[in-house]
Write a protein that holds these residues in place. Structure first.
Motif, mmCIF file in Angstrom:
data_model
loop_
_atom_site.group_PDB
_atom_site.id
_atom_site.type_symbol
_atom_site.label_atom_id
_atom_site.label_comp_id
_atom_site.label_asym_id
_atom_site.label_seq_id
_atom_site.Cartn_x
_atom_site.Cartn_y
_atom_site.Cartn_z
ATOM 1 N N THR A 208 0.708 -1.177 0.079
ATOM 2 C CA THR A 208 -0.025 -0.085 -0.076
ATOM 3 C C THR A 208 0.911 1.191 -0.169
ATOM 4 O O THR A 208 2.123 1.249 0.511
ATOM 5 C CB THR A 208 -0.830 0.034 1.346
ATOM 6 O OG1 THR A 208 -0.156 0.109 2.531
ATOM 7 C CG2 THR A 208 -1.589 -1.219 1.300
ATOM 8 N N MET A 209 0.568 2.325 -0.246
ATOM 9 C CA MET A 209 1.153 3.649 0.037
ATOM 10 C C MET A 209 1.769 3.788 1.266
ATOM 11 O O MET A 209 3.074 4.094 1.095
ATOM 12 C CB MET A 209 0.239 4.853 -0.479
ATOM 13 C CG MET A 209 1.092 6.269 -0.869
ATOM 14 S SD MET A 209 2.435 5.984 -2.149
ATOM 15 C CE MET A 209 1.256 5.973 -3.642
ATOM 16 N N PRO A 210 1.060 3.730 2.101
ATOM 17 C CA PRO A 210 1.775 3.892 3.640
ATOM 18 C C PRO A 210 2.972 3.028 3.745
ATOM 19 O O PRO A 210 3.934 3.445 4.203
ATOM 20 C CB PRO A 210 0.538 3.302 4.431
ATOM 21 C CG PRO A 210 -0.735 3.909 3.972
ATOM 22 C CD PRO A 210 -0.487 3.560 2.375
ATOM 23 N N GLN A 211 2.764 1.829 3.309
ATOM 24 C CA GLN A 211 4.009 0.738 3.211
ATOM 25 C C GLN A 211 5.177 1.008 2.424
ATOM 26 O O GLN A 211 6.205 1.035 2.749
ATOM 27 C CB GLN A 211 3.409 -0.856 2.903
ATOM 28 C CG GLN A 211 2.239 -1.271 3.928
ATOM 29 C CD GLN A 211 1.824 -2.611 3.420
ATOM 30 O OE1 GLN A 211 1.509 -2.819 2.256
ATOM 31 N NE2 GLN A 211 1.364 -3.481 4.425
ATOM 32 N N ILE A 212 4.824 1.736 1.326
ATOM 33 C CA ILE A 212 5.760 2.159 0.403
ATOM 34 C C ILE A 212 6.583 3.266 1.082
ATOM 35 O O ILE A 212 7.864 3.363 0.842
ATOM 36 C CB ILE A 212 5.336 2.709 -1.004
ATOM 37 C CG1 ILE A 212 4.675 1.567 -1.778
ATOM 38 C CG2 ILE A 212 6.317 3.312 -1.792
ATOM 39 C CD1 ILE A 212 3.871 1.962 -3.031
ATOM 40 N N ARG B 1 3.274 11.431 -0.260
ATOM 41 C CA ARG B 1 2.447 10.605 -0.893
ATOM 42 C C ARG B 1 2.182 10.919 -2.531
ATOM 43 O O ARG B 1 2.311 10.162 -3.413
ATOM 44 C CB ARG B 1 0.840 10.443 -0.406
ATOM 45 C CG ARG B 1 0.085 9.622 -0.971
ATOM 46 C CD ARG B 1 -1.252 9.440 -0.260
ATOM 47 N NE ARG B 1 -1.173 9.183 1.172
ATOM 48 C CZ ARG B 1 -1.594 8.163 1.622
ATOM 49 N NH1 ARG B 1 -2.087 6.991 0.859
ATOM 50 N NH2 ARG B 1 -1.430 7.717 2.822
ATOM 51 N N LYS B 2 2.077 12.358 -2.799
ATOM 52 C CA LYS B 2 1.760 12.883 -4.246
ATOM 53 C C LYS B 2 2.860 12.505 -4.972
ATOM 54 O O LYS B 2 2.715 12.111 -6.235
ATOM 55 C CB LYS B 2 1.558 14.101 -3.990
ATOM 56 C CG LYS B 2 0.871 14.847 -5.547
ATOM 57 C CD LYS B 2 0.701 16.386 -5.244
ATOM 58 C CE LYS B 2 0.136 16.784 -6.477
ATOM 59 N NZ LYS B 2 -0.248 18.588 -6.629
ATOM 60 N N SER B 3 4.128 12.820 -4.336
ATOM 61 C CA SER B 3 5.210 12.665 -5.487
ATOM 62 C C SER B 3 5.578 11.135 -5.783
ATOM 63 O O SER B 3 6.116 10.873 -6.749
ATOM 64 C CB SER B 3 6.656 13.233 -4.507
ATOM 65 O OG SER B 3 6.760 12.175 -3.474
ATOM 66 N N LEU C 105 5.973 6.417 -9.669
ATOM 67 C CA LEU C 105 5.514 5.327 -9.940
ATOM 68 C C LEU C 105 5.113 5.400 -11.392
ATOM 69 O O LEU C 105 5.587 4.360 -12.281
ATOM 70 C CB LEU C 105 4.177 4.518 -9.293
ATOM 71 C CG LEU C 105 4.530 4.457 -7.736
ATOM 72 C CD1 LEU C 105 3.183 4.093 -7.157
ATOM 73 C CD2 LEU C 105 5.280 3.269 -7.795
ATOM 74 N N GLU C 106 4.710 6.590 -11.819
ATOM 75 C CA GLU C 106 4.419 6.941 -13.413
ATOM 76 C C GLU C 106 5.676 6.786 -14.126
ATOM 77 O O GLU C 106 5.786 6.544 -15.215
ATOM 78 C CB GLU C 106 3.695 8.066 -13.700
ATOM 79 C CG GLU C 106 2.255 8.191 -13.091
ATOM 80 C CD GLU C 106 1.409 9.294 -13.065
ATOM 81 O OE1 GLU C 106 1.983 10.336 -13.656
ATOM 82 O OE2 GLU C 106 0.392 9.258 -12.758
ATOM 83 N N LEU C 107 6.768 7.358 -13.522
ATOM 84 C CA LEU C 107 8.143 7.543 -14.207
ATOM 85 C C LEU C 107 8.576 6.321 -14.372
ATOM 86 O O LEU C 107 9.180 5.467 -15.349
ATOM 87 C CB LEU C 107 9.069 8.297 -13.267
ATOM 88 C CG LEU C 107 8.832 9.852 -13.256
ATOM 89 C CD1 LEU C 107 9.672 10.527 -12.432
ATOM 90 C CD2 LEU C 107 9.154 10.337 -14.944
#
Length: 330
Positions: free
Chosen positions: A29-33, A46-48, A53-55
């Motif tokens: 999940t995002m918190p785990q990342i 979080r936003k960055s 991930l898109e990059l």
């Protein structure tokens, strides 16, 4: 490394986390990342991470986000090697007699870098070395590289060649004199690597076990024997020189019971000529180097297989049988 410098490596750290910590069965999940990045002393918003991930997608790392409840789970969904492919490579490394035990473990550790840490454990469970023969000559990897370079650069090579003596020691053939050969191909047959080349002095094609070649160097002399290799075929050569034991090439006919055909297809390929004799028997036509090794293989197949044909083949077979009879009735 300072935390500021770690920030510069954020994209690299994120890529490493996703490749190592996720796969088809494991996701973050995002918190785990963010937590994993913090372990690397990398702080991020979080936003960055969404942008990063898109990059990574643009860089060729396939990442899938799956919504489950209030969380989205992110995981790498595509890799250069699939897990079954890696397992196949591991099996090939383990079963290769010419790869040493140490090098086998080293290569498998490198393969683990192509999967997640969870999948790597599945490879590790396969990492055991059977009680089987493994070569002691680790220089084979550098020998193969030298031979490939000589082939590419159209140069001859020189080397010493050894055999084992009764004390299990290496004994140089030709009293240590160097062989001088024009290399044309490398053949992997019967779990061994062979150099196939042209011997200018003997004016013929010969082959040598690479793991028994020592002090290989490339010379400045151009290769010889091009005309001999113009229509040369590696697969045919390996089939004719049964298990790479040499001998005079002969046409050999073998009468077999039909349920034995699979053994011959497996060994010589499906393009061999098989002629039906009756409902239960057929004749197999082969062109092989007539060696004791080949004859021993034929006789080991039992009474469902019988050599037939020309006087040269039958004479050689009878000599082989008489020699064995004499040896065990002395």
């Amino acid at each position: 490394m300072s935390r500021a410098n770690n920030q510069k490596l954020k994209l690299y750290r994120l890529k490493d986390i996703m490749l190592k910590k996720t796969d088809e069965a494991h996701a973050l999940t995002m918190p785990q990342i963010l937590e994993e990045l913090e372990k690397c002393e990398v702080s991020a918003e979080r936003k960055s991470i969404y942008t990063d991930l898109e990059l990574l997608e643009e860089l060729g790392v396939e990442i899938t986000g799956t919504k489950e409840g209030k969380y989205t789970y992110y995981a790498v969904s595509g890799r250069e090697f699939e897990l079954p492919e890696l397992k196949l490579l591991v099996d090939a490394i383990q079963s290769s007699k010419f790869i040493t035990i140490r090098k086998s473990k080293e290569l498998i550790r490198k393969l683990e870098n192509f999967c997640s840490e969870y999948e790597a454990k599945q490879l590790q469970r396969q990492v055991f070395v059977q009680d089987r023969i493994k070569t002691m000559n680790e220089s084979i990897y550098y020998s193969v590289d030298t031979i490939h370079n000589a082939i590419t650069m159209n140069k001859q090579i020189r080397f010493q060649y050894y055999k084992w003596n009764i004390r299990g020691e290496q004994e140089l053939k030709r009293d240590g004199a160097f062989y001088r050969i024009s290399p044309w191909a490398l053949v992997w047959d019967d779990e061994n690597y062979y150099l196939v080349g042209f011997d200018n002095e003997a004016d013929c094609i010969k082959h040598y076990r690479v793991d028994k070649m020592l002090k290989i160097t490339m010379t400045d002399d151009a290769r010889c024997g091009k005309e001999h290799f113009a229509k040369w075929n590696a697969a045919d050569y390996a089939k004719k020189n049964f298990a790479m034991f040499g001998g005079n090439e002969e046409n050999v006919d073998v009468e077999i019971e039909n349920d034995m055909c699979g053994i011959f297809f497996d060994r010589f390929g499906q393009d061999i000529r098989i002629i039906p004799i009756d409902k239960s028997h057929s004749r197999v036509h082969l062109k092989v180097a007539l060696s004791d090794h080949f004859l021993g293989w034929i006789f080991a197949l039992g009474d469902k297989v019988r050599l037939v044909g020309n006087d040269t083949v039958m004479g050689r077979a009878r000599e082989f049988i008489v020699r064995l009879h004499s040896q065990y009735n002395a």
